[in-house]
Design a protein around this motif. Structure first.
Motif, PDB file in Angstrom:
ATOM      1  N   ARG A 187     -11.007  -0.914   2.439  1.00  0.00           N
ATOM      2  CA  ARG A 187     -11.273  -0.415   3.792  1.00  0.00           C
ATOM      3  C   ARG A 187     -11.997  -1.479   4.606  1.00  0.00           C
ATOM      4  O   ARG A 187     -12.867  -2.176   4.101  1.00  0.00           O
ATOM      5  CB  ARG A 187     -12.124   0.851   3.707  1.00  0.00           C
ATOM      6  CG  ARG A 187     -12.436   1.444   5.066  1.00  0.00           C
ATOM      7  CD  ARG A 187     -12.711   2.895   4.956  1.00  0.00           C
ATOM      8  NE  ARG A 187     -11.577   3.585   4.329  1.00  0.00           N
ATOM      9  CZ  ARG A 187     -11.626   4.837   3.895  1.00  0.00           C
ATOM     10  NH1 ARG A 187     -12.727   5.537   4.010  1.00  0.00           N
ATOM     11  NH2 ARG A 187     -10.579   5.385   3.336  1.00  0.00           N
TER      12      ARG A 187
ATOM     13  N   GLN B  53     -12.318  -0.652  -1.888  1.00  0.00           N
ATOM     14  CA  GLN B  53     -11.111   0.154  -1.720  1.00  0.00           C
ATOM     15  C   GLN B  53     -10.180  -0.457  -0.680  1.00  0.00           C
ATOM     16  O   GLN B  53      -9.146   0.104  -0.359  1.00  0.00           O
ATOM     17  CB  GLN B  53     -11.458   1.589  -1.284  1.00  0.00           C
ATOM     18  CG  GLN B  53     -11.890   2.478  -2.416  1.00  0.00           C
ATOM     19  CD  GLN B  53     -13.312   2.175  -2.833  1.00  0.00           C
ATOM     20  OE1 GLN B  53     -14.201   2.073  -1.992  1.00  0.00           O
ATOM     21  NE2 GLN B  53     -13.537   2.013  -4.132  1.00  0.00           N
TER      22      GLN B  53
ATOM     23  N   ARG C 125      -1.557  11.640   9.286  1.00  0.00           N
ATOM     24  CA  ARG C 125      -1.749  10.276   8.821  1.00  0.00           C
ATOM     25  C   ARG C 125      -2.191  10.202   7.357  1.00  0.00           C
ATOM     26  O   ARG C 125      -1.734   9.349   6.598  1.00  0.00           O
ATOM     27  CB  ARG C 125      -2.797   9.621   9.714  1.00  0.00           C
ATOM     28  CG  ARG C 125      -2.967   8.153   9.519  1.00  0.00           C
ATOM     29  CD  ARG C 125      -4.100   7.693  10.394  1.00  0.00           C
ATOM     30  NE  ARG C 125      -3.677   6.600  11.269  1.00  0.00           N
ATOM     31  CZ  ARG C 125      -4.275   6.332  12.422  1.00  0.00           C
ATOM     32  NH1 ARG C 125      -5.286   7.062  12.851  1.00  0.00           N
ATOM     33  NH2 ARG C 125      -3.865   5.322  13.135  1.00  0.00           N
ATOM     34  N   HIS C 126      -3.083  11.118   6.925  1.00  0.00           N
ATOM     35  CA  HIS C 126      -3.659  11.035   5.575  1.00  0.00           C
ATOM     36  C   HIS C 126      -2.613  11.257   4.490  1.00  0.00           C
ATOM     37  O   HIS C 126      -2.847  10.954   3.340  1.00  0.00           O
ATOM     38  CB  HIS C 126      -4.805  12.024   5.432  1.00  0.00           C
ATOM     39  CG  HIS C 126      -4.410  13.444   5.760  1.00  0.00           C
ATOM     40  ND1 HIS C 126      -4.305  13.890   7.053  1.00  0.00           N
ATOM     41  CD2 HIS C 126      -4.053  14.472   4.970  1.00  0.00           C
ATOM     42  CE1 HIS C 126      -3.919  15.144   7.049  1.00  0.00           C
ATOM     43  NE2 HIS C 126      -3.755  15.530   5.796  1.00  0.00           N
ATOM     44  N   HIS C 127      -1.433  11.810   4.858  1.00  0.00           N
ATOM     45  CA  HIS C 127      -0.373  11.973   3.857  1.00  0.00           C
ATOM     46  C   HIS C 127       0.364  10.675   3.588  1.00  0.00           C
ATOM     47  O   HIS C 127       1.136  10.584   2.643  1.00  0.00           O
ATOM     48  CB  HIS C 127       0.667  12.999   4.334  1.00  0.00           C
ATOM     49  CG  HIS C 127       0.130  14.393   4.400  1.00  0.00           C
ATOM     50  ND1 HIS C 127      -0.504  14.984   3.334  1.00  0.00           N
ATOM     51  CD2 HIS C 127       0.126  15.297   5.408  1.00  0.00           C
ATOM     52  CE1 HIS C 127      -0.870  16.200   3.690  1.00  0.00           C
ATOM     53  NE2 HIS C 127      -0.506  16.420   4.940  1.00  0.00           N
TER      54      HIS C 127
ATOM     55  N   SER D 166      -0.275   7.028   2.919  1.00  0.00           N
ATOM     56  CA  SER D 166      -1.076   5.831   2.702  1.00  0.00           C
ATOM     57  C   SER D 166      -0.184   4.608   2.886  1.00  0.00           C
ATOM     58  O   SER D 166       0.964   4.587   2.459  1.00  0.00           O
ATOM     59  CB  SER D 166      -1.666   5.844   1.294  1.00  0.00           C
ATOM     60  OG  SER D 166      -0.672   5.564   0.364  1.00  0.00           O
ATOM     61  N   GLY D 167      -0.722   3.618   3.566  1.00  0.00           N
ATOM     62  CA  GLY D 167       0.040   2.394   3.796  1.00  0.00           C
ATOM     63  C   GLY D 167       0.907   2.443   5.043  1.00  0.00           C
ATOM     64  O   GLY D 167       1.435   1.434   5.476  1.00  0.00           O
TER      65      GLY D 167
ATOM     66  N   ARG E 145       8.405   8.524   1.101  1.00  0.00           N
ATOM     67  CA  ARG E 145       7.632   8.429   2.343  1.00  0.00           C
ATOM     68  C   ARG E 145       8.570   8.354   3.549  1.00  0.00           C
ATOM     69  O   ARG E 145       8.375   9.025   4.550  1.00  0.00           O
ATOM     70  CB  ARG E 145       6.737   7.190   2.321  1.00  0.00           C
ATOM     71  CG  ARG E 145       5.534   7.300   1.412  1.00  0.00           C
ATOM     72  CD  ARG E 145       4.493   8.272   1.970  1.00  0.00           C
ATOM     73  NE  ARG E 145       3.427   8.478   1.003  1.00  0.00           N
ATOM     74  CZ  ARG E 145       3.503   9.353   0.003  1.00  0.00           C
ATOM     75  NH1 ARG E 145       4.586  10.104  -0.140  1.00  0.00           N
ATOM     76  NH2 ARG E 145       2.502   9.479  -0.841  1.00  0.00           N
TER      77      ARG E 145
ATOM     78  N   GLN F 177       0.806  -1.212   0.000  1.00  0.00           N
ATOM     79  CA  GLN F 177       0.000   0.000   0.000  1.00  0.00           C
ATOM     80  C   GLN F 177       0.844   1.269   0.000  1.00  0.00           C
ATOM     81  O   GLN F 177       0.324   2.370  -0.153  1.00  0.00           O
ATOM     82  CB  GLN F 177      -0.934   0.003   1.220  1.00  0.00           C
ATOM     83  CG  GLN F 177      -2.030  -1.037   1.096  1.00  0.00           C
ATOM     84  CD  GLN F 177      -2.769  -1.239   2.396  1.00  0.00           C
ATOM     85  OE1 GLN F 177      -2.633  -0.445   3.315  1.00  0.00           O
ATOM     86  NE2 GLN F 177      -3.534  -2.307   2.480  1.00  0.00           N
TER      87      GLN F 177
ATOM     88  N   ASP G  70       0.985   3.427   9.115  1.00  0.00           N
ATOM     89  CA  ASP G  70      -0.013   3.566  10.160  1.00  0.00           C
ATOM     90  C   ASP G  70       0.659   3.482  11.520  1.00  0.00           C
ATOM     91  O   ASP G  70       1.799   3.024  11.630  1.00  0.00           O
ATOM     92  CB  ASP G  70      -1.054   2.446  10.020  1.00  0.00           C
ATOM     93  CG  ASP G  70      -2.415   2.910  10.533  1.00  0.00           C
ATOM     94  OD1 ASP G  70      -2.466   3.975  11.193  1.00  0.00           O
ATOM     95  OD2 ASP G  70      -3.395   2.210  10.267  1.00  0.00           O
TER      96      ASP G  70
END
Lengths: 377, 640
Positions: free
Chosen positions: B229, B227, B149-151, B153-154, B101, B94, B156
Motif C-alpha cells: 500500500r 502489503q 472496487r474492493h471485489h 484487487s489489482g 475478474r 496484482q 482500479d
C-alpha cells in the motif's frame, strides 16, 4: 582406415553384446541429489509464488512426470540410443522447421509445436539430441576429429542453433550451441583450434549484433549499465541484485524476503528464483544449492570417465557440462555477471519442459553407468 | 598388427578424453569460484548498501504519463485534443484470477465481454508492474465500479486523458488516429516510452509524428508498506518533490509533454471538399504551390477516429475493414488511378519542350487515330471528330486524336522521363507514411514487371494510349495535385507536407519548418509554360472548354483540366452507355486546377471513383474547394 574403423565398431559391439536384462537400472546418487535440489526448489517456490500451494503442487506433479521419464530412459541401453541418435536428431530438426513455418505463437516468439495431443518446444529436444548426434558421429571415428570432421560437427550443432535463434530464443540457442561445442571439446579438439575458433567467435559478435532484435540488444546494453534504464530493461537486474545483496550471509528467512513478497522482483518463480533463494536463505543457502549442483555435475563427469566407448563417454561428458552451463548462466545472469538471456534455474524454476529434458538427460547418464557396471561384473 | 593399432588408439583416446575431462573440471571450478566471489561481493561486502536499497524498496517506481501534443490546423483550429476521462486499469501482477475478474467486469457492463480474449492477451503482454488500460468509463460506469472496487484487487479506476478529434470523420485520413497499443505494436516500440501510456498513433499524423506528439515518460517513487500500500507519494501529497525534506531520496522525474503540431490544413477547405464528395468514393488534395503545404486532404468515404481512441471491438473493426466502399483506405495517398486526360497539359508541355510540334498548326481529327501500318482504331471521345484542331483547342476540348499523335511523336522514353520530372511514378516524400508510388511505364518497367517474354516487349500501341493517360499509367491523387502545383509555379517542386510548425507546450516557442524545394524544372522555356497555362485557362473560360460549366462565373481565374479515366475497355464496335454498365465499372472522373492564374496560391486534384465524366463530377468538387478558399475566408486578405 575404413577397414580399421569397421573393426573397432564390430569389436566394440561384440564386447557389449552379452547384456543381462536383469534388474532395474537406477543411479542412486543422481536420484538422491536431484530429489534434494527439487525439494529445496519446492520450498523456495512456495515463497516465491506468494504462498500459493497450487503452484507448488503443479511443480511437484511436473517433477513426478520428469522422474518417470528419468526412470524409463535409465532402462534404455546406450547401444539403442546410439542407433537412434541420427533419427532423433533428424526428427527434432524437422520439428524445428515445422515450428518455423507454422508453429504457434507463444510469448511473442515462435517456439511451440502443437501436434494434436502434445504441445512442446522442439528446441528442448535439441539440448539432448545435439550432444547425442555429436557423440554418434565421433563414435566410429578416431579421436581427435580431423579438420573435415570438425566442419561436419560444426554443422551438426550450428544448424539447430541458428534455427532456434530465429524463433527467437537466444537463451536456448546458446545452450544448444554449448551442448554441441562442449561435446566436441571433449572429443579432443586441439587447443590451437580452440583458440582459432575463439577468435572467430569473437569476430562474429558484430555480425550477431546486426541480427539481434531490438529487445535483445537492449538486454545486452542494459547488462553493461543497468542503472541507465530503471523503468525499462534495467529493472529486472537492479531488483534481483537488491534481492541478493539484501539477503546477506544468512538471509532474511523463509517467507520473509521483501523483494519477492512486495513483488518488486519480476519473474520471481521462474527465471529469477535464484534471487528469491538468495534473499531468504542468504549466501549460505546459495552455497548449499551450488554444492548440490556441483555434486551432480561431478557425478556426471565421473560417469563419463568410467564409460567404456566413445559414444557414451562423449554423451555423458557433454550432458554433464551442459547441465553445469545451465546452472552457471542462470545464476550468472541473476547476479549480474551475464546478460539476461531467459534460462531457467535447473530443477528449481517453475516450468515443465526444461525439467523433463533435464531428467531425461540424467536418465541417460544413469543408463550409461548402469550398463557399464553390468559389463564389469 | 592391426589389433595393436586398435588397442593403442583406444588407450590414447581414453587418455585424451580424460585430460579434456580434467580441463573441463578445472574450468568449472574456476567459474564457480567467480560466481561465489560475485555472490560474496553482493551479499557480504555490499550487503549494507543493498539492505538499505531494499528498505528503500519500499520505494516503488510509478511511471508518469506525458500529455500528448495537440494538433492544430493552419489557422489554429484544434484538430486533436485530450479530454479528461475515467480509465479502468489493471496491474497484471496484482490480479489473481484474470479470467473471472474480466467476466465480472463484463457482467457489470464495464468492458465489452466480446473483447475479453484480446484484453487477456493485452494484459499478458505487459510486465507485472505495468498498468494496463482495460477500458474508458463514463461517469456512471466509474461510479458503478467505485462502490465495488474492493471485489477487484489489482483493478482500479483513475483519471486519464482520452484523445478526441472534434471534427471527427472530417479529418480522419489526414490527422489519423490513436488506439490501444497492440501486441504487434509492442514489437516495434521501446516499452519504456509507453510505461504509462496506453495509446499509440496508428495512422496519419498521429503515426508519423508519434515521437514528437508523445513526449517522454517520467516516473515517481512511492513508499509502500509490506502489503504494497502506498504510504508516501510525493505527487499525491501535492508538494514539490524536492522541497519536502521528509521525503529524503524520493525521486521524481516529471514527464515531458509532447509537442503541439500545426498542420498546413485549412479546416474550411477540408469541409468544402468533404461536403462536395459526400456519398461518393473519391479523393481531393489541395496544395499551396509555393510551399508544398497540404491545404486539404480528403478521402471518401471516411470514418470516425474517435471510435478508435475510445476502443473499437473486433467486430466493429471488421465491419469497417470489410466495408465494400473501404472507408479505412487512404485514397488520397495510396489510391492508384489512371490520370486520363489530366495528363494532357504535361504531355503538351513535353512536346513543346522537345520541339516536336508546331502549336499553331492544326492536325486533322476524324474521330479516331490509326497507327501507320496497322488497322486498330484508337477512338476519340467525340465519334464524329473535332475536325482540324491545334494544341490549344486540343487541351480545351480534350481532343484524344491530337494527343495520340503527339504521344507517338514523343515516344515512351521521353514521356517517361518528362512525367517523372513532375514527381509521377515516385513517392512525393510527404510527411505521412504509406504513400504509394504510382506507375509511369517505360520499356525498362515492362521488362521487369512481367514474366512472360511476350509481355515484356513495349508495343507502339501502348505509347498511343499513354497519350491520353490510359494503359499502364497510374497516379495517386497526391501526385496529381503535386504535379499540378509544379505547373502552377512553372517548374518549382516543393515537397508536399502536412506539418508546417511544431510548438513547445511549456515555453510556447513555435518552430516553423521551412518548405523543402525538391527540384526546379529549369530547362523548359517560359513561353511553353505560358502556352499550357493559357490552354488550361481555356478549359474553364472558353465555351467549348470541358470544365467551363463547373467554373462558370468565378470571381477568380482558374486554370484547369478535366479527365475521364476508363476503368474497363470497350471493343471497337461498342458504345459506352453509363446506364447499362455496372457502377463499379463506370469511368473515374478527374479534375486538376490551380488559381489564381496570375500568381497561384492553390493547386487541386480531385478524383471521383466511377463518377463518369470529370467535367461533370470532379470539377464541381474543385469549385466548392476554390470558393471556400477565395470567398469564405473570414480574415479576407490573409493569403491573397
Amino acid at each position: 582406415m575404413a577397414l580399421r574403423n569397421i573393426d573397432i565398431g564390430a569389436g566394440a559391439s561384440a564386447f557389449l553384446e552379452p547384456e543381462r536384462k536383469k534388474g532395474i537400472v537406477i543411479d542412486i546418487p543422481i536420484l538422491l541429489i536431484t530429489l534434494s535440489i527439487a525439494g529445496l526448489g519446492f520450498i523456495v517456490l512456495y515463497s516465491a509464488a506468494g504462498e500459493n500451494s497450487s503452484v507448488v503442487l503443479r511443480q511437484v506433479l511436473r517433477f513426478g512426470v520428469a522422474l518417470v521419464v528419468f526412470g524409463i530412459l535409465a532402462q534404455v541401453s546406450p547401444r539403442l540410443l546410439r542407433i537412434w541418435a541420427p533419427w532423433i536428431f533428424s526428427m527434432a530438426l524437422i520439428f524445428l522447421l515445422m515450428v518455423m513455418f507454422r508453429g504457434e505463437m507463444g510469448g511473442g516468439a515462435q517456439r511451440w509445436l502443437d501436434i494434436g495431443i502434445v504441445r512442446f518446444q522442439p528446441s528442448e529436444i535439441m539440448k539432448i539430441s545435439v550432444p547425442m548426434m555429436v557423440a554418434w558421429f565421433m563414435h566410429e571415428r578416431s579421436l581427435p576429429p580431423t579438420f573435415i570432421q570438425l566442419f561436419i560437427l560444426l554443422l551438426i550443432f550450428c544448424v539447430p542453433t541458428f534455427l532456434i535463434a530465429q524463433q527467437p530464443d537466444l537463451g536456448t540457442a546458446l545452450l544448444v550451441m554449448f551442448s554441441g561445442g562442449a561435446t566436441v571439446l571433449l572429443a579432443g579438439l586441439s587447443i590451437r583450434l580452440i583458440a582459432i575458433i575463439g577468435v572467430l567467435a569473437l569476430s562474429c559478435i558484430p555480425v550477431l549484433w546486426g541480427y539481434m532484435l531490438e529487445y535483445q540488444r537492449a538486454r545486452v546494453l542494459t547488462f553493461l549499465s543497468p542503472e541507465s534504464d530503471p523503468l525499462g530493461a534495467g529493472y529486472n537486474i537492479i531488483q534481483s541484485k537488491i534481492a541478493l545483496g539484501s539477503g546477506g550471509l544468512f538471509g532474511k528467512g523463509w517467507l520473509n524476503g521483501t523483494q519477492s513478497r512486495l513483488e518488486f522482483l519480476p519473474e520471481r518463480s521462474t527465471d529469477f528464483i535464484f534471487a528469491v533463494m538468495g534473499e531468504e536463505f542468504g549466501l549460505l543457502g546459495l552455497l548449499f544449492l551450488l554444492g548440490l549442483y556441483l555434486l551432480l555435475v561431478g557425478r556426471g563427469l565421473y560417469i563419463a570417465s568410467q564409460a567404456q566407448d566413445t559414444f557414451t563417454r562423449l554423451l555423458a561428458g557433454g550432458l554433464s557440462l551442459t547441465f553445469f552451463v545451465y546452472v552457471f548462466v542462470n545464476s550468472g545472469m541473476v547476479s549480474g555477471l551475464l546478460p539476461i538471456v531467459g534460462v531457467p534455474l535447473p530443477l528449481v524454476s517453475a516450468g515443465g519442459t526444461s525439467m523433463v529434458t533435464l531428467m531425461a538427460g540424467f536418465g541417460i547418464l544413469a543408463s550409461i553407468h548402469g550398463n557399464r557396471k553390468l559389463l564389469a561384473s | 598388427m592391426n589389433s595393436t593399432v586398435k588397442l593403442k588408439d583406444h588407450w590414447k583416446e581414453q587418455k585424451l578424453f580424460l585430460s579434456r575431462l580434467v580441463t573441463a573440471g578445472v574450468i568449472i571450478l574456476v567459474l564457480v569460484g567467480v560466481l561465489i566471489w560475485r555472490l560474496f561481493q553482493l551479499q557480504v561486502v555490499d550487503h549494507e548498501l543493498f539492505a538499505e536499497l531494499s528498505q528503500g524498496n519500499r520505494l516503488r517506481i510509478q511511471p508518469l504519463a506525458p500529455t500528448r501534443g495537440l494538433i492544430y490546423d493552419r489557422n489554429g483550429i484544434i484538430l486533436a485534443e485530450n479530454l479528461p476521462t475515467w480509465e479502468l486499469t489493471a496491474t497484471p501482477e496484482q490480479v489473481l484470477d484474470l479470467d473471472s475478474r474480466l467476466q465480472s467486469l463484463g457482467d457489470l457492463g464495464l468492458i465489452n465481454p466480446a473483447a475479453s480474449e484480446s484484453l487477456i492477451e493485452l494484459v499478458r503482454s505487459h510486465r507485472g508492474f505495468e498498468q494496463v488500460k482495460l477500458a474508458n468509463l463514463s461517469e456512471t460506469q466509474a461510479a458503478r465500479f467505485a462502490v465495488r472496487r474492493h471485489h477487484f484487487s489489482g483493478v482500479d479506476i483513475q483519471e486519464g486523458l482520452i484523445r478526441s478529434y472534434p471534427f471527427g470523420d472530417l479529418t480522419s485520413h489526414a490527422v489519423g488516429y490513436v488506439s490501444s497499443i497492440s501486441s504487434s505494436d509492442l514489437q516495434r516500440i521501446n516499452r519504456r516510452d509507453y510505461a504509462a501510456t496506453s495509446l499509440i498513433g496508428k495512422s496519419g499524423i498521429e503515426r508519423s509524428y508519434e515521437v514528437t506528439l508523445r513526449g517522454s515518460v517520467g516516473y515517481r517513487q512511492q513508499v509502500v508498506n509490506a502489503q504494497g500500500r502506498i504510504l508516501l507519494d510525493p505527487v499525491a501529497v501535492g508538494a514539490s518533490p524536492i522541497s519536502d525534506p521528509s521525503q529524503g531520496t524520493l525521486e521524481t522525474r516529471w514527464p515531458t509533454p509532447g509537442k503541439n503540431v500545426y498542420l498546413g490544413l485549412d479546416v474550411r477547405l477540408q469541409l468544402a471538399a468533404h461536403r462536395a464528395l459526400e456519398g461518393r468514393r473519391g479523393a481531393a488534395v489541395a496544395i499551396e504551390p509555393g510551399t508544398g503545404d497540404i491545404l486539404a486532404l480528403v478521402s471518401m468515404p471516411t470514418f470516425d477516429p474517435n471510435r478508435f481512441a475510445v476502443g473499437l471491438t473486433q467486430a466493429d473493426f471488421q465491419k469497417l475493414n470489410n466495408d465494400p466502399d473501404k472507408p479505412l483506405f487512404q485514397r488520397a495517398l495510396t489510391g492508384h488511378y489512371p490520370p486520363g486526360s489530366t495528363v494532357k497539359p504535361f504531355l503538351g508541355l513535353a512536346a513543346l519542350h522537345y520541339d516536336l510540334i508546331d502549336p499553331d498548326s492544326r492536325e486533322m481529327c476524324p474521330g479516331h487515330f490509326i497507327l501507320p501500318g496497322t488497322s486498330h482504331r484508337y477512338r476519340d471521345w467525340k465519334p464524329e471528330g473535332h475536325g482540324p484542331i491545334d494544341l490549344h483547342q486540343s487541351i480545351v476540348q480534350s481532343c484524344d486524336t491530337y494527343f495520340y499523335q503527339l504521344a507517338v511523336k514523343l515516344g515512351i522514353d521521353q514521356i517517361h522521363g518528362f512525367l517523372t520530372s513532375f514527381g509521377f511514378g515516385e513517392r512525393t516524400g510527404i510527411d505521412v507514411m504509406n504513400e504509394n508510388m504510382g506507375v509511369i511505364p517505360s520499356r525498362e518497367w515492362k521488362r521487369t514487371q512481367f514474366t512472360q517474354r511476350e509481355d515484356q516487349t513495349w508495343y507502339p500501341g501502348e505509347t498511343v494510349i499513354t497519350g491520353i493517360g490510359q494503359g499502364f499509367t497510374l497516379v495517386t491523387p497526391l501526385q496529381l495535385a503535386h504535379a499540378t502545383a509544379v505547373l502552377a509555379t512553372s517548374g518549382q517542386r516543393f515537397k508536399p507536407r502536412l506539418v508546417i510548425a511544431t510548438e513547445d507546450p511549456v515555453t510556447g516557442e513555435i518552430l516553423n519548418h521551412d518548405p523543402v524545394l525538391l527540384d526546379i524544372i529549369g530547362n523548359v522555356e517560359e513561353p511553353h509554360w505560358e502556352r499550357i497555362t493559357q490552354a488550361m485557362v481555356g478549359v474553364t473560360e472558353e465555351l467549348q472548354g470541358s470544365g467551363h460549366n463547373a467554373m462558370r462565373g468565378t470571381q477568380y481565374s482558374v486554370a484547369g483540366k478535366t479527365g475521364t479515366a476508363q476503368v474497363f475497355s470497350l471493343a471497337a464496335d461498342e458504345t459506352y452507355d453509363a446506364e447499362e454498365i455496372d457502377e463499379s465499372l463506370r469511368d473515374h472522373g478527374l479534375f486538376i486546377a490551380y488559381a489564381p492564374v496570375e500568381s497561384p496560391t492553390i493547386a487541386i486534384a480531385v478524383i471521383v471513383e466511377n463518377g463518369g465524366g470529370g467535367g461533370a463530377t470532379a470539377a464541381p468538387v474543385a469549385r466548392q474547394i476554390l470558393d471556400a478558399y477565395f470567398l469564405e475566408d473570414p480574415n479576407g486578405s490573409e493569403k491573397h
